[in-house]
Design a protein around this motif. Structure first.
Motif, PDB file in Angstrom:
ATOM      1  N   TRP A 107       0.848  -1.185   0.000  1.00 20.44           N
ATOM      2  CA  TRP A 107       0.000   0.000   0.000  1.00 20.44           C
ATOM      3  C   TRP A 107       0.887   1.239   0.000  1.00 20.44           C
ATOM      4  CZ3 TRP A 107       0.808  -3.261   4.049  1.00 20.44           C
ATOM      5  CH2 TRP A 107       1.216  -2.739   5.285  1.00 20.44           C
ATOM      6  N   HIS A 108       0.386   2.301  -0.624  1.00 22.30           N
ATOM      7  CA  HIS A 108       1.129   3.561  -0.648  1.00 22.30           C
ATOM      8  C   HIS A 108       0.187   4.706  -0.964  1.00 22.30           C
ATOM      9  CE1 HIS A 108       1.265   3.939  -5.090  1.00 22.30           C
ATOM     10  NE2 HIS A 108       1.508   2.640  -5.130  1.00 22.30           N
ATOM     11  N   CYS A 109       0.672   5.923  -0.811  1.00 22.89           N
ATOM     12  CA  CYS A 109      -0.155   7.105  -1.033  1.00 22.89           C
ATOM     13  C   CYS A 109      -0.267   7.422  -2.517  1.00 22.89           C
ATOM     14  CB  CYS A 109       0.401   8.298  -0.270  1.00 22.89           C
ATOM     15  SG  CYS A 109       1.995   8.907  -0.868  1.00 22.89           S
ATOM     16  N   ASP A 110      -1.190   8.314  -2.859  1.00 21.34           N
ATOM     17  CA  ASP A 110      -1.366   8.724  -4.249  1.00 21.34           C
ATOM     18  C   ASP A 110      -0.410   9.863  -4.584  1.00 21.34           C
ATOM     19  OD1 ASP A 110      -2.497  11.032  -3.155  1.00 21.34           O
ATOM     20  OD2 ASP A 110      -4.541  10.568  -3.802  1.00 21.34           O
ATOM     21  N   SER A 111      -0.565  10.454  -5.745  1.00 20.06           N
ATOM     22  CA  SER A 111       0.372  11.484  -6.198  1.00 20.06           C
ATOM     23  C   SER A 111       0.349  12.729  -5.325  1.00 20.06           C
ATOM     24  CB  SER A 111       0.065  11.870  -7.649  1.00 20.06           C
ATOM     25  OG  SER A 111      -1.223  12.447  -7.765  1.00 20.06           O
ATOM     26  N   LYS A 112      -0.734  12.924  -4.591  1.00 17.95           N
ATOM     27  CA  LYS A 112      -0.859  14.090  -3.716  1.00 17.95           C
ATOM     28  C   LYS A 112      -0.486  13.784  -2.270  1.00 17.95           C
ATOM     29  CE  LYS A 112      -2.292  16.940  -6.861  1.00 17.95           C
ATOM     30  NZ  LYS A 112      -1.409  18.046  -7.311  1.00 17.95           N
ATOM     31  N   GLY A 113      -0.121  12.522  -1.988  1.00 20.52           N
ATOM     32  CA  GLY A 113       0.280  12.162  -0.640  1.00 20.52           C
ATOM     33  C   GLY A 113      -0.834  11.640   0.236  1.00 20.52           C
ATOM     34  N   ASP A 114      -1.987  11.315  -0.360  1.00 18.69           N
ATOM     35  CA  ASP A 114      -3.132  10.841   0.411  1.00 18.69           C
ATOM     36  C   ASP A 114      -3.297   9.328   0.291  1.00 18.69           C
ATOM     37  OD1 ASP A 114      -3.965  13.366   1.325  1.00 18.69           O
ATOM     38  OD2 ASP A 114      -5.011  13.748  -0.573  1.00 18.69           O
ATOM     39  N   TYR A 115      -3.801   8.713   1.361  1.00 15.52           N
ATOM     40  CA  TYR A 115      -4.069   7.276   1.401  1.00 15.52           C
ATOM     41  C   TYR A 115      -5.569   7.005   1.301  1.00 15.52           C
ATOM     42  CZ  TYR A 115       0.668   6.025   2.956  1.00 15.52           C
ATOM     43  OH  TYR A 115       2.025   5.813   3.024  1.00 15.52           O
ATOM     44  N   SER A 116      -5.914   5.917   0.661  1.00 15.14           N
ATOM     45  CA  SER A 116      -7.302   5.459   0.695  1.00 15.14           C
ATOM     46  C   SER A 116      -7.580   4.829   2.059  1.00 15.14           C
ATOM     47  CB  SER A 116      -7.553   4.432  -0.418  1.00 15.14           C
ATOM     48  OG  SER A 116      -6.760   3.265  -0.219  1.00 15.14           O
ATOM     49  N   GLU A 117      -8.858   4.662   2.358  1.00 19.97           N
ATOM     50  CA  GLU A 117      -9.364   4.042   3.589  1.00 19.97           C
ATOM     51  C   GLU A 117      -9.207   4.925   4.830  1.00 19.97           C
ATOM     52  OE1 GLU A 117      -7.813   0.049   4.026  1.00 19.97           O
ATOM     53  OE2 GLU A 117      -8.832  -0.629   2.208  1.00 19.97           O
ATOM     54  N   TYR A 118      -8.676   6.122   4.647  1.00 19.04           N
ATOM     55  CA  TYR A 118      -8.469   7.032   5.777  1.00 19.04           C
ATOM     56  C   TYR A 118      -8.821   8.451   5.346  1.00 19.04           C
ATOM     57  CZ  TYR A 118      -5.964   3.149   7.890  1.00 19.04           C
ATOM     58  OH  TYR A 118      -5.645   1.916   8.408  1.00 19.04           O
ATOM     59  N   GLY A 119      -8.859   9.364   6.301  1.00 16.02           N
ATOM     60  CA  GLY A 119      -9.067  10.772   6.004  1.00 16.02           C
ATOM     61  C   GLY A 119     -10.073  11.423   6.926  1.00 16.02           C
ATOM     62  N   GLY A 120     -10.253  12.717   6.702  1.00 17.24           N
ATOM     63  CA  GLY A 120     -11.154  13.492   7.539  1.00 17.24           C
ATOM     64  C   GLY A 120     -10.606  13.744   8.926  1.00 17.24           C
ATOM     65  N   THR A 121      -9.286  13.681   9.066  1.00 15.65           N
ATOM     66  CA  THR A 121      -8.636  13.886  10.362  1.00 15.65           C
ATOM     67  C   THR A 121      -7.493  14.882  10.204  1.00 15.65           C
ATOM     68  OG1 THR A 121      -6.991  12.127  10.064  1.00 15.65           O
ATOM     69  CG2 THR A 121      -9.138  11.481  10.951  1.00 15.65           C
ATOM     70  N   PRO A 153       4.392   6.642  -6.211  1.00 13.01           N
ATOM     71  CA  PRO A 153       3.784   7.309  -5.050  1.00 13.01           C
ATOM     72  C   PRO A 153       4.247   8.745  -4.900  1.00 13.01           C
ATOM     73  CG  PRO A 153       5.528   5.832  -4.346  1.00 13.01           C
ATOM     74  CD  PRO A 153       5.336   5.581  -5.817  1.00 13.01           C
ATOM     75  N   GLY A 154       3.381   9.559  -4.346  1.00 17.24           N
ATOM     76  CA  GLY A 154       3.764  10.913  -3.994  1.00 17.24           C
ATOM     77  C   GLY A 154       4.426  10.943  -2.628  1.00 17.24           C
ATOM     78  N   TRP A 155       4.289  12.069  -1.937  1.00 15.09           N
ATOM     79  CA  TRP A 155       4.909  12.207  -0.614  1.00 15.09           C
ATOM     80  C   TRP A 155       4.023  13.083   0.250  1.00 15.09           C
ATOM     81  CZ3 TRP A 155       6.052  17.215   0.903  1.00 15.09           C
ATOM     82  CH2 TRP A 155       6.089  18.162  -0.119  1.00 15.09           C
ATOM     83  N   TYR A 156       4.271  13.009   1.541  1.00 15.29           N
ATOM     84  CA  TYR A 156       3.550  13.877   2.474  1.00 15.29           C
ATOM     85  C   TYR A 156       4.513  14.337   3.553  1.00 15.29           C
ATOM     86  CZ  TYR A 156       3.024   9.291   4.767  1.00 15.29           C
ATOM     87  OH  TYR A 156       3.248   8.042   5.311  1.00 15.29           O
TER      88      TYR A 156
END
Length: 238
Positions: A107-121, A153-156
């Motif tokens: 698993w890894h983040c998208d081009s903007k640094g975001d992961y699926s299955e998570y967020g809103g935090t 993958p992107g980065w964060y």
């Protein structure tokens, strides 16, 4: 599955976001420049040493239900520079022979640094809790290999670019959790393209995961270019 068949089956319907990476036999160090032509390759990791791959954290965005994500193509609705990931799993207890029939989760983040299955935090404002992109599971073949079609993958903030990997027995008992690091020169080339957030703000040497284990985390080789995509090879010893 043969490499050519993998691409034929995996790339159908993906349109222009993924193309077959060009494989070239040349080497360069992490600090060398990588051109954007059809002959770029970086080789940085070490293979054949039969040293256990570094044990790393799975968090903070591990796969929630990996058994539901058995697939070769993990792109989902994401866009970015094409990346074919081929992992070879070796068994240290058996002279580092290929380990067939084990599960490989990535698993890894998208081009903007975001992961699926998570967020809103506070850790990730964009909410992707109902999405499952860039996550997948495969079983190793007789050569101990598993492959995935993905995007670079992107980065964060706070982390160097990376991919998470977990190896499990056929009965889903975890054997090793590790991460794959990328050479800066290739990242800089990819991140200069549209859709990415520009140069990563955390170097491998300053990353709290890679700072004491970078040699073991670094990919073995990456070949290709931003137009045709890249192929990543990595051997993981468990």
């Amino acid at each position: 599955m043969e490499r050519k068949d993998f691409f034929k089956k995996g790339l159908v319907g993906l349109g222009s976001i993924v193309a077959i990476p060009t494989l070239i036999s040349a080497c360069s160090k992490e600090d060398d420049s990588v051109s954007n032509d059809d002959s770029s390759e970086t080789t940085t990791g070490t293979t054949g040493d039969c040293i256990l791959s570094p044990s790393e954290t799975a968090g903070p965005f591990p796969i929630k239900t990996p058994s539901d994500l058995v697939r070769e193509n993990i792109i989902g609705d994401r866009s970015g520079v094409a990346l074919l990931i081929t992992l070879t799993i070796q068994d240290q207890s058996n002279d580092c022979k290929p380990l067939a029939g084990v599960l490989v989760d990535i698993w890894h983040c998208d081009s903007k640094g975001d992961y699926s299955e998570y967020g809103g935090t506070s850790m990730q404002s964009t909410n992707y809790t109902n999405n499952h992109f860039l996550r997948g599971r495969q079983t190793t073949n007789a050569n101990g290999q598993a492959s995935f079609i993905s995007i670079f993958p992107g980065w964060y903030n706070g982390r160097a670019p990376h991919i998470h990997v977990e190896i499990l027995t056929s009965g889903a008992k975890s054997i090793r959790v590790t991460q794959i690091a990328f050479p800066k020169n290739v990242c800089d080339t990819v991140y200069a393209t549209s859709g990415y957030n520009g140069q990563a703000n955390t170097l491998n040497a300053n990353d709290n995961v890679f700072s004491n284990s970078l040699e073991g985390n670094m990919l073995d080789s990456i070949t290709g270019n931003t137009t045709d995509g890249y192929t990543l090879l990595k051997t993981i010893v468990v």
